[in-house]
Scaffold this motif. Structure first.
Motif, PDB file in Angstrom:
ATOM      1  N   THR A  88      47.004 -30.417  28.878  1.00 17.88           N
ATOM      2  CA  THR A  88      48.439 -30.138  28.832  1.00 17.88           C
ATOM      3  C   THR A  88      48.847 -29.158  29.915  1.00 17.88           C
ATOM      4  OG1 THR A  88      48.025 -28.393  27.210  1.00 17.88           O
ATOM      5  CG2 THR A  88      48.572 -30.587  26.367  1.00 17.88           C
ATOM      6  N   ALA A  89      47.865 -28.581  30.579  1.00 16.42           N
ATOM      7  CA  ALA A  89      48.091 -27.698  31.713  1.00 16.42           C
ATOM      8  C   ALA A  89      47.142 -28.130  32.822  1.00 16.42           C
ATOM      9  CB  ALA A  89      47.843 -26.239  31.311  1.00 16.42           C
ATOM     10  N   SER A  90      47.302 -27.540  33.985  1.00 12.56           N
ATOM     11  CA  SER A  90      46.471 -27.917  35.126  1.00 12.56           C
ATOM     12  C   SER A  90      44.991 -27.791  34.771  1.00 12.56           C
ATOM     13  CB  SER A  90      46.808 -27.032  36.320  1.00 12.56           C
ATOM     14  OG  SER A  90      45.983 -27.349  37.422  1.00 12.56           O
ATOM     15  N   LEU A  91      44.233 -28.830  35.106  1.00  9.97           N
ATOM     16  CA  LEU A  91      42.802 -28.880  34.818  1.00  9.97           C
ATOM     17  C   LEU A  91      42.057 -29.281  36.081  1.00  9.97           C
ATOM     18  CD1 LEU A  91      40.378 -28.932  32.794  1.00  9.97           C
ATOM     19  CD2 LEU A  91      40.903 -31.356  32.459  1.00  9.97           C
ATOM     20  N   ASN A  92      41.082 -28.480  36.459  1.00  8.80           N
ATOM     21  CA  ASN A  92      40.304 -28.749  37.672  1.00  8.80           C
ATOM     22  C   ASN A  92      38.886 -29.148  37.328  1.00  8.80           C
ATOM     23  OD1 ASN A  92      42.529 -27.960  39.078  1.00  8.80           O
ATOM     24  ND2 ASN A  92      41.671 -26.032  39.825  1.00  8.80           N
ATOM     25  N   TYR A  93      38.412 -30.237  37.973  1.00  5.71           N
ATOM     26  CA  TYR A  93      36.994 -30.557  38.014  1.00  5.71           C
ATOM     27  C   TYR A  93      36.494 -30.129  39.394  1.00  5.71           C
ATOM     28  CZ  TYR A  93      36.831 -33.472  33.786  1.00  5.71           C
ATOM     29  OH  TYR A  93      36.850 -33.929  32.489  1.00  5.71           O
ATOM     30  N   THR A  94      35.574 -29.176  39.431  1.00  2.00           N
ATOM     31  CA  THR A  94      35.011 -28.719  40.700  1.00  2.00           C
ATOM     32  C   THR A  94      33.591 -29.257  40.824  1.00  2.00           C
ATOM     33  OG1 THR A  94      36.323 -26.684  40.645  1.00  2.00           O
ATOM     34  CG2 THR A  94      34.414 -26.717  42.104  1.00  2.00           C
ATOM     35  N   VAL A 148      43.402 -33.805  45.314  1.00  2.00           N
ATOM     36  CA  VAL A 148      41.999 -33.606  45.668  1.00  2.00           C
ATOM     37  C   VAL A 148      41.926 -32.834  46.982  1.00  2.00           C
ATOM     38  CG1 VAL A 148      39.830 -34.718  46.271  1.00  2.00           C
ATOM     39  CG2 VAL A 148      41.247 -35.668  44.450  1.00  2.00           C
ATOM     40  N   ASN A 149      41.317 -31.672  46.919  1.00  2.00           N
ATOM     41  CA  ASN A 149      41.167 -30.826  48.111  1.00  2.00           C
ATOM     42  C   ASN A 149      42.488 -30.671  48.867  1.00  2.00           C
ATOM     43  OD1 ASN A 149      38.508 -30.646  47.403  1.00  2.00           O
ATOM     44  ND2 ASN A 149      37.689 -31.325  49.360  1.00  2.00           N
ATOM     45  N   GLY A 150      43.564 -30.488  48.125  1.00  2.00           N
ATOM     46  CA  GLY A 150      44.878 -30.264  48.713  1.00  2.00           C
ATOM     47  C   GLY A 150      45.641 -31.516  49.076  1.00  2.00           C
ATOM     48  N   LEU A 177      34.227 -30.402  46.238  1.00  2.00           N
ATOM     49  CA  LEU A 177      35.269 -31.377  45.919  1.00  2.00           C
ATOM     50  C   LEU A 177      36.007 -30.874  44.690  1.00  2.00           C
ATOM     51  CD1 LEU A 177      36.431 -34.182  46.699  1.00  2.00           C
ATOM     52  CD2 LEU A 177      34.917 -35.165  44.988  1.00  2.00           C
ATOM     53  N   VAL A 178      37.288 -30.543  44.865  1.00  2.00           N
ATOM     54  CA  VAL A 178      38.100 -30.023  43.763  1.00  2.00           C
ATOM     55  C   VAL A 178      39.125 -31.081  43.382  1.00  2.00           C
ATOM     56  CG1 VAL A 178      39.645 -28.208  42.976  1.00  2.00           C
ATOM     57  CG2 VAL A 178      37.787 -27.672  44.560  1.00  2.00           C
ATOM     58  N   GLU A 182      42.310 -46.675  45.845  1.00  2.00           N
ATOM     59  CA  GLU A 182      41.204 -46.118  46.602  1.00  2.00           C
ATOM     60  C   GLU A 182      41.710 -45.165  47.684  1.00  2.00           C
ATOM     61  OE1 GLU A 182      38.147 -49.853  46.150  1.00  2.00           O
ATOM     62  OE2 GLU A 182      38.721 -49.181  48.125  1.00  2.00           O
ATOM     63  N   TYR A 183      41.075 -44.007  47.745  1.00  2.00           N
ATOM     64  CA  TYR A 183      41.497 -43.001  48.703  1.00  2.00           C
ATOM     65  C   TYR A 183      40.343 -42.642  49.628  1.00  2.00           C
ATOM     66  CZ  TYR A 183      45.440 -42.446  45.577  1.00  2.00           C
ATOM     67  OH  TYR A 183      46.548 -42.668  44.804  1.00  2.00           O
ATOM     68  N   ILE A 184      40.645 -42.534  50.899  1.00  2.00           N
ATOM     69  CA  ILE A 184      39.649 -42.190  51.903  1.00  2.00           C
ATOM     70  C   ILE A 184      40.027 -40.832  52.481  1.00  2.00           C
ATOM     71  CG2 ILE A 184      38.600 -42.891  54.078  1.00  2.00           C
ATOM     72  CD1 ILE A 184      39.480 -45.765  53.282  1.00  2.00           C
ATOM     73  N   LEU A 185      39.103 -39.885  52.368  1.00  2.00           N
ATOM     74  CA  LEU A 185      39.435 -38.495  52.651  1.00  2.00           C
ATOM     75  C   LEU A 185      38.347 -37.848  53.490  1.00  2.00           C
ATOM     76  CD1 LEU A 185      41.205 -35.974  52.032  1.00  2.00           C
ATOM     77  CD2 LEU A 185      39.771 -35.641  50.001  1.00  2.00           C
ATOM     78  N   ALA A 186      38.753 -37.105  54.511  1.00  2.00           N
ATOM     79  CA  ALA A 186      37.812 -36.348  55.328  1.00  2.00           C
ATOM     80  C   ALA A 186      37.544 -35.012  54.642  1.00  2.00           C
ATOM     81  CB  ALA A 186      38.384 -36.123  56.728  1.00  2.00           C
ATOM     82  N   VAL A 187      36.310 -34.834  54.108  1.00  2.00           N
ATOM     83  CA  VAL A 187      35.921 -33.609  53.414  1.00  2.00           C
ATOM     84  C   VAL A 187      34.923 -32.869  54.296  1.00  2.00           C
ATOM     85  CG1 VAL A 187      34.844 -32.638  51.359  1.00  2.00           C
ATOM     86  CG2 VAL A 187      36.266 -34.686  51.178  1.00  2.00           C
TER      87      VAL A 187
END
Length: 843
Positions: A86-92, A126-128, A173-174, A163-168
């Motif tokens: 119900t509030a912001s939840l992060n998987y790190t 994800v990561n901003g 990975l947050v 599907e998302y392609i992201l330069a990490v």
């Protein structure tokens, strides 16, 4: 604990970190809302609260246990637990630097009034990078389900893949889940899979040229679609390196019959070893190639249409592998993306370096803020020879590219699951803000009240228990009087009834008229249901069209037909007598056409053949009806399904146009066409409309030209049992007509009974109707004028023959006696002379 009452949904979001690393990362599979592990698809999924993992949660949220009724996914065991926030939840997630696929699994469930998933809305970052905003899982389920149903596809299983392609570039990975306002969100499972090999080159060329190449470095992507063209669905466990799912392509095709599925004849290999991770070989073992390649004129395309988010760049990946030809110049074609040439003179054998060699090609294009769909089309290369009139595609992927650090597009659904915020929102552009606000607010209130009442009636009617159900199941087709609209809403026919012409029949009257829908009275069957011959009002015959109560197919067309026929009256249009909408039934009552369809009198039945005069008169009647449609209203009406089965004949063989379910109002005064999805019948379809999705009155003219050739040749417009050069009637007849030899293929039953000059003029009209360019075709009024001239030529020819015959017969009479009798002397009589002699009797 809660209980799942709807079908499960897997929403897959894939993130690929574009960077380099010496060590190959490992997969991480997370079972959310649990501290235990479960084995699914041969892999072990660890609970998100388990110790000794690289995953930490910013807050525990609410862990729930559920059960699922889905039964359609190998991942169903994962949907028995979920984590609510119900509030912001992060998987790190630690130690993830490299290339990864990250998949999020969502399955709606019921946990009580505190968490109604129909009101769930959240975003994902994800990561901003913003991936999702105001994400509505049930709304997306319902929307896709309705899209499938509206295209006539099976919608019993619903999987939405993003599907998302992201330069990490960091070792972290947050994944942040953010509820919208006072709402909440949920997650069932997350899988993080390392990417094997290289998926993308550094740059991609722009469709149509002129825009140079696009540098993909630093650009995040979202995969919108992944299709196994011409083949079955490829499950994730059939792509074991990357665990991707490949959908069937047919539900996205405009005309599935335009392409035939084919399979390979030997082992497939990659044209380049750098491509081994691009797609599994299963994708290249099947394909879709053009149908009837030797008979279709070089105008038809295989076309796929995709709904996309406006105001983004898109990368389109095409997968090719030549499966049939072992040499060059056998299959040459062009590729169009959004009606612009992306590839020309494509010879797969040459480009891949041989037969059964798999390769891919990437292109990008920009979709403006005014467009929400993307087209991919393959068609013949106009410069190729007849042998090369073909095209082939094995697989197709579409990726959305990030813009300003954002990939999110807000998808809002109204209370009836209609997608809003795209093209519909643009309707209000230019309207004063005050008036628009009042109208919108009032409309929303009315819709909400109406839908709430209808939904309650539906639930009460079916005695459903309270709790969550997929939105597309609310107000099912058997629960209320009406039809489902394309977006899944109940479309009530009642309010419109007062504006309709014709009698409102009770269901009891219809049952009596059809002897309780006696099968022996069926005179026609279509996608809408059956047509019965019945008797109404003391024995008056009528044609009674009954919608199939167990299917949605054609119900939208039913409503269109009612609306059209309620405002149209003409001697050459079939009249609507009335309708019945009672107890889940939708029934239309028409005047009865005793002689059935024009086609049944041309071929395929044992009915006596029509004379040439009758055929011309039937075409004239149909042309009059179409001319009235095109000119009788302010904007005109385009029939959109002109064919011989929609031309009916009454007891006097007077022709009337029928079946207005696909009809559309013509373009507004300042426009030249109506932009709309392609609908019609294969063989009659205007290729310009098919190619450009721009409907005009000249589209009806093209279809009518095919009807004219059908009347002459008395054969099916598409007959795959014939030799290749004869399968398509329009092409076959046009080839003879250009040689001015159409009489060579005329219906043999007409030999010697028609005026050659009238046939010549008739063929010229048909040829003009089939002009490639719609602007070069005549109007229906011009067609009608020329057909009436054809009839005059034939009648003059008949009169001349009759006079010649009368003169010949009079010369055969000899020796008139005066003894009260008539002596008939016939010297070597012709067949006609014999008939004349039989009519003369001695006094």
């Amino acid at each position: 604990m809660g209980k799942i009452t709807g079908e499960g949904l897997l929403i897959v979001l894939i993130l690929v970190a574009v960077s380099t690393t010496d060590a190959q990362p490992k997969s991480l599979l997370i079972n959310c809302g649990s501290n235990s592990s479960v084995n699914v698809d041969g892999r072990r999924w660890v609970g998100d609260m388990a110790s000794n993992t690289n995953v930490t949660l910013s807050s525990p949220g609410v862990a729930v246990s559920t059960s699922t009724l889905s039964g359609n996914s190998i991942y169903d065991p994962l949907y028995k637990t979920a984590r609510i926030f119900t509030a912001s939840l992060n998987y790190t997630v630690k130690e993830v630097q490299g290339n990864y696929f990250v998949r999020f699994h969502f399955c709606p469930f019921e946990t009580g009034e505190d968490f109604n998933v129909n009101k769930s809305s959240f975003g994902v970052v994800v990561n901003g990078l913003k991936l999702l905003s105001e994400f509505d899982v049930p709304g997306m389920i319902s929307h896709k389900n309705m899209d499938l149903q509206s295209s006539g596809k099976n919608a019993s299983s619903f999987f939405l893949v993003k599907e998302y392609i992201l330069a990490v570039n960091v070792d972290l990975l947050v994944i942040e889940f953010v509820p919208t306002g006072g709402s909440f969100g949920f997650i069932n499972a997350i899988e993080i899979v390392p990417v094997v090999g290289e998926l993308f080159d550094g740059s991609v060329s722009k469709v149509g040229g002129g825009g140079g190449n696009l540098n993909l470095n630093g650009r995040a992507m979202e995969t919108m679609y992944r299709l196994n063209v011409g083949g079955p669905e490829i499950q994730s466990d059939q792509d074991p390196d990357l665990w991707r799912t490949w959908e069937v392509d047919s539900s996205y095709m405009i005309t599935e019959n335009a392409g035939s599925a084919i399979k390979n004849h030997s082992n497939i290999t990659y044209a380049s070893m750098n491509d081994t991770s691009v797609a599994p070989l299963l994708v290249y073992e099947t394909a879709r190639a053009m149908s009837n390649t030797q008979v279709l004129e070089k105008r038809f395309n295989m076309s796929w249409k995709f709904e996309v988010d406006p105001d983004f760049d898109y990368l389109v990946r095409l997968h090719f592998c030549e499966l049939d030809y072992d040499k060059a110049n056998e299959r040459i074609f062009r590729v169009y993306i959004n009606n612009r040439t992306a590839m020309g003179n494509v010879d797969i054998f040459v480009r891949a370096g041989g037969m059964n060699k798999a390769y891919h090609q990437d292109h990008f294009d920009t979709v403006s803020s005014r467009i929400d769909n993307l087209w991919v089309q393959l068609g013949p290369e106009t410069a190729a020879g007849a042998a090369g009139t073909d095209a082939l595609l094995n697989g197709l992927e579409i990726f959305k590219l990030s813009r300003n650090g954002n990939l999110a597009h807000v998808e809002r659904f109204d209370s009836a699951d209609n997608l809003v915020g795209k093209s519909k929102a643009r309707i209000w552009v230019g309207i004063g803000a005050g008036l628009a606000s009042i109208a919108v607010v009032a409309g929303i209130v009315l819709v909400l009240c109406f839908c709430k009442r209808r939904r309650k009636e539906s639930i009460d009617t079916k005695n459903n228990p309270p709790g969550w159900r997929p939105l597309f199941l609310y107000g099912g087709i058997n629960s209320t009087v009406g039809a489902k609209g394309s977006a899944g809403t109940q479309k009530s026919y009642g309010p419109a009834a007062s504006t309709r012409a014709g009698k409102r029949f009770t269901l009891a009257e219809i049952i009596a008229a059809t002897n309780n829908f006696d099968e022996s009275l069926v005179i026609g069957v279509g996608g809408f249901g059956k047509v019965y011959k019945g008797e109404i009002d003391d024995g008056i015959p009528a044609a009674i069209k009954r919608a199939n109560p167990h299917s949605d197919q054609g119900l939208a067309e039913f409503e269109t037909e009612i609306e059209m026929l309620s405002k149209l009256r003409h001697r050459h249009l079939v009249s609507l007598i009335g309708f019945c909408e009672e107890k889940n039934e939708m029934i239309l009552v028409y005047e009865y056409m005793a002689n059935g369809t024009l086609r049944s009198h041309l071929f395929g039945s044992d009915l006596p053949p029509l004379t040439w005069k009758q055929r011309v008169e039937a075409c004239i009647g149909a042309a009059r009806g179409l001319h009235y449609l095109h000119t009788g209203a302010d904007r005109g009406i385009i029939h959109r399904d002109v064919k011989t089965t929609n031309i009916l004949l009454d007891e006097n063989f007077v022709a009337k146009m029928a079946d207005f379910g696909l009809s559309k109002d013509g373009p507004a005064f300042e426009h030249t066409h109506v932009s709309t999805a392609v609908k019609g019948s294969f063989g009659y379809l205007d290729p310009e409309y098919f190619r450009r999705q721009q409907l005009t009155e000249k589209s009806d003219v093209y279809s009518f030209g095919v009807v004219l050739f059908e009347a002459v040749c008395a054969r099916a417009v598409i007959n795959p049992t014939l030799p290749k050069d004869q399968i398509n009637l329009a092409e076959w007849a046009m080839r003879w007509q250009r040689q001015r030899s159409l009489d060579t293929i005329i219906d043999a039953r007409l030999k010697g009974s028609y005026c050659p000059e009238s046939l010549s003029k008739f063929a010229e009209i048909a040829e003009k109707c089939l002009a490639d360019d719609g602007k070069s075709r005549p109007t229906m009024g011009e067609v009608l004028w020329h057909l009436e001239y054809v009839l005059q030529l034939h009648e003059a020819w008949l009169n001349l023959k009759s006079n010649e015959t009368s003169f010949s017969s009079s010369q055969a009479l000899r020796g008139i006696q005066d003894d009260g009798g008539l002596e008939v002397v016939v010297q070597e009589p012709s067949s006609h002379d014999e008939e004349v002699g039989l009519d003369l009797k001695q006094n």
